[in-house]
Design an enzyme around this catalytic site. Structure first.
Site, PDB file in Angstrom:
ATOM      1  CE  LYS A   1      -4.696   0.198   0.427  1.00 50.86           C
ATOM      2  NZ  LYS A   1      -5.123  -0.576   1.442  1.00 50.86           N
TER       3      LYS A   1
ATOM      4  CG  ASP B   1      -8.001   2.288   0.863  1.00 45.72           C
ATOM      5  OD1 ASP B   1      -8.881   3.126   0.797  1.00 45.72           O
ATOM      6  OD2 ASP B   1      -7.129   2.109   1.797  1.00 45.72           O
TER       7      ASP B   1
ATOM      8  CB  SER C   1      -1.013  -0.008   1.122  1.00 42.17           C
ATOM      9  OG  SER C   1      -1.565   1.187   1.444  1.00 42.17           O
TER      10      SER C   1
ATOM     11  CG  ASP D   1     -10.231  -0.405   5.408  1.00 43.21           C
ATOM     12  OD1 ASP D   1     -10.750  -0.856   6.483  1.00 43.21           O
ATOM     13  OD2 ASP D   1      -9.148  -0.053   5.094  1.00 43.21           O
TER      14      ASP D   1
ATOM     15  N   GLY E   1      -4.189  -3.885   6.590  1.00 43.94           N
ATOM     16  CA  GLY E   1      -3.142  -3.671   7.524  1.00 43.94           C
ATOM     17  C   GLY E   1      -3.216  -2.432   8.192  1.00 43.94           C
TER      18      GLY E   1
ATOM     19  CD  GLU F   1      -8.722  -0.702   1.005  1.00 41.11           C
ATOM     20  OE1 GLU F   1      -7.716  -1.231   0.173  1.00 41.11           O
ATOM     21  OE2 GLU F   1      -8.479  -0.694   2.167  1.00 41.11           O
TER      22      GLU F   1
ATOM     23  CE  LYS G   1      -3.887   3.955   1.921  1.00 39.00           C
ATOM     24  NZ  LYS G   1      -4.933   3.574   2.998  1.00 39.00           N
TER      25      LYS G   1
ATOM     26  CE  LYS H   1      -7.172  -2.053   7.225  1.00 39.54           C
ATOM     27  NZ  LYS H   1      -7.171  -0.488   7.073  1.00 39.54           N
TER      28      LYS H   1
HETATM   29  O1  OSB Z   1      -6.877   2.259   4.648  1.00 37.58           O
HETATM   30  O2  OSB Z   1      -6.085   0.394   4.626  1.00 37.58           O
HETATM   31  C1  OSB Z   1      -6.061   1.294   5.020  1.00 37.58           C
HETATM   32  C2  OSB Z   1      -2.968   1.931   7.074  1.00 37.58           C
HETATM   33  C3  OSB Z   1      -3.445   2.550   8.188  1.00 37.58           C
HETATM   34  C4  OSB Z   1      -4.727   2.806   8.048  1.00 37.58           C
HETATM   35  C5  OSB Z   1      -5.757   2.630   7.226  1.00 37.58           C
HETATM   36  C6  OSB Z   1      -5.186   1.833   6.062  1.00 37.58           C
HETATM   37  C7  OSB Z   1      -3.541   1.529   6.033  1.00 37.58           C
HETATM   38  C8  OSB Z   1      -2.943   1.111   4.787  1.00 37.58           C
HETATM   39  C9  OSB Z   1      -1.610   0.330   5.062  1.00 37.58           C
HETATM   40  O3  OSB Z   1      -3.346   1.306   3.535  1.00 37.58           O
HETATM   41  C10 OSB Z   1      -1.931  -1.007   4.983  1.00 37.58           C
HETATM   42  C11 OSB Z   1      -0.417  -1.776   5.591  1.00 37.58           C
HETATM   43  O4  OSB Z   1       0.313  -1.666   4.603  1.00 37.58           O
HETATM   44  O5  OSB Z   1      -0.316  -1.987   6.893  1.00 37.58           O
HETATM   45 MG    MG Z   2      -8.160   0.881   3.499  1.00 35.01          MG
END
Ligand code: OSB
Ligand code: MG
Length: 370
Positions: free
Chosen positions: A161, A188, A135, A238, A290, A213, A163, A262
């Protein structure tokens, strides 16, 4: 198992690079490490509530309060025969799922160690390696983003992925797709759009994204169902799915075609398994999200992701993608084929490096049975 002692540690770890999303900038990750001592075994868990309430209403401080004043007192000094029994003792507390998940994780680890089996086996895992992705937070420029993508693909990651947020979306997606027409690629939004932005998402349909996402609000299953109707690309939820009940509503309303699981967000491995099994029964693939975990939380994620309906690569990257030095040994690594090995030693299957854990601990509090 008699629960004799529980310790909370407030840890703060510096990320190798700031993680930028529509929710803000993270330079350090603050979490709680939970150590649970039963008779002869020690279990470890990580509570993923963050320093701020931008992803979830929970924070390190709310979780500490709920753990110290409610969850820990309801378990300390009890003899527990199963995780389910412990969950029953904590059920009076509504919400605060990240606090519950951290404590539940420590219990799963302790019980798996008591039984001398790996956590993955105790959870019902079937894979000895899992597919992993990465990510990527927002970057200063498109060229920096492309550089990041190139270097992660080089390391072997199977899926990228990125953002996105309003105004920072189609241009990034098209730049990456132009360079890499065939990679598994998803975005995402962390709740940053509204249903009225439907045309932006329709345009995304042209880029062969694996999924989009959490485009809309964290409590808006209805608008997600209206958006999904307009799109060919699957929506994945999510933030909007915090329980099995939410997952049932989401699939019934057709608000999404995949769910990011998660354990912290949904209250632990037990609820995660229930969502996993429910989605499997509806032929809906899930994948493991994550929360920038240390190796302690990551170990649990890897074990959970070894269940069969985790069909898409997870946001479970190598320790060094997040932190210069992890607090477990061995650290987690991505193999050149984009997989990660599921530990086979009992419990979480990695050792906590006490010296490194002490180094990142800001303060701690111990609770002992009387
Ligand atoms: O939205 O998936 C998410 C990290 C912190 C809070 C929300 C998210 C994320 C990530 C990172 O996208 C995922 C990772 O590599 O741990
Ligand atoms: Mg997310």
């Amino acid at each position: 198992m008699l629960i004799k002692r529980i310790e909370l540690r407030y840890i703060k770890m510096e990320l190798v690079a700031p993680f930028v999303t529509s929710m803000g900038v993270e330079t350090h990750e603050e979490h709680i490490i939970i150590r649970l001592d039963g008779d002869g075994v020690t279990g470890w868990g990580e509570c993923v509530a963050q320093g701020n309430p931008f992803y979830s209403y929970e924070t390190v401080n709310t979780a500490w309060h709920i753990l110290r004043d409610y969850l820990i007192p309801s378990l300390l000094g009890k003899r527990i025969v199963s995780v389910d029994e412990a969950i029953g003792f904590c059920a009076r507390v509504r919400g605060h799922r990240m606090a519950k998940a951290g404590l539940e994780a420590a219990l799963w680890d302790a019980i798996a160690k008591e039984r001398n089996i790996p956590l993955s086996e105790m959870l019902g895992g079937v894979k000895d390696r899992i597919d992993v992705g990465v990510s990527i937070g927002m970057q200063e420029s498109i060229s920096e983003l492309l550089q990041r993508v190139a270097s992660y693909l080089e390391e072997g990651y199977k899926r990228i992925k990125i953002k996105i947020e309003p105004g920072n979306d189609l241009e990034l997606i098209s730049a990456i797709r132009k360079e890499y027409p065939d990679i598994l690629f998803q975005v995402d939004a962390n709740c940053s759009y509204q249903l009225s932005d439907v045309n932006v998402f329709k345009a995304m349909d042209n880029y062969g994204l694996l999924l989009i996402e959490q485009p809309l609000g964290y409590d808006d299953l209805y608008d997600h169902s209206r958006l999904q109707q307009e799109l060919n690309t699957p929506i994945c939820l999510d933030e909007s799915v915090q329980s099995l009940s939410d997952a049932r509503v989401a699939l019934e309303l057709k608000s999404c075609r995949s769910i990011n699981i998660k354990p912290g967000r949904v209250g632990g491995f037990t609820e995660s398994k229930a969502i996993h099994d429910f989605c499997a029964s509806k032929s809906t693939p899930v994948w493991h999200g994550g929360m920038l975990e240390s190796g302690i939380g990551r170990a649990g994620n890897v074990a959970l992701a070894s269940l069969p309906n985790f069909k898409l690569p997870g946001d479970i990257s190598a320790s060094d993608r997040y932190y210069k030095q992890d607090i477990v040994d061995p650290p987690f690594r991505v193999l050149p084929d984009g997989t990660m090995v599921v530990p086979t030693m009992p419990g979480i299957g990695v050792e906590v490096v006490m010296e490194q854990l002490n180094h990142v601990t800001q303060h701690h509090e111990d609770f002992s049975a009387k």
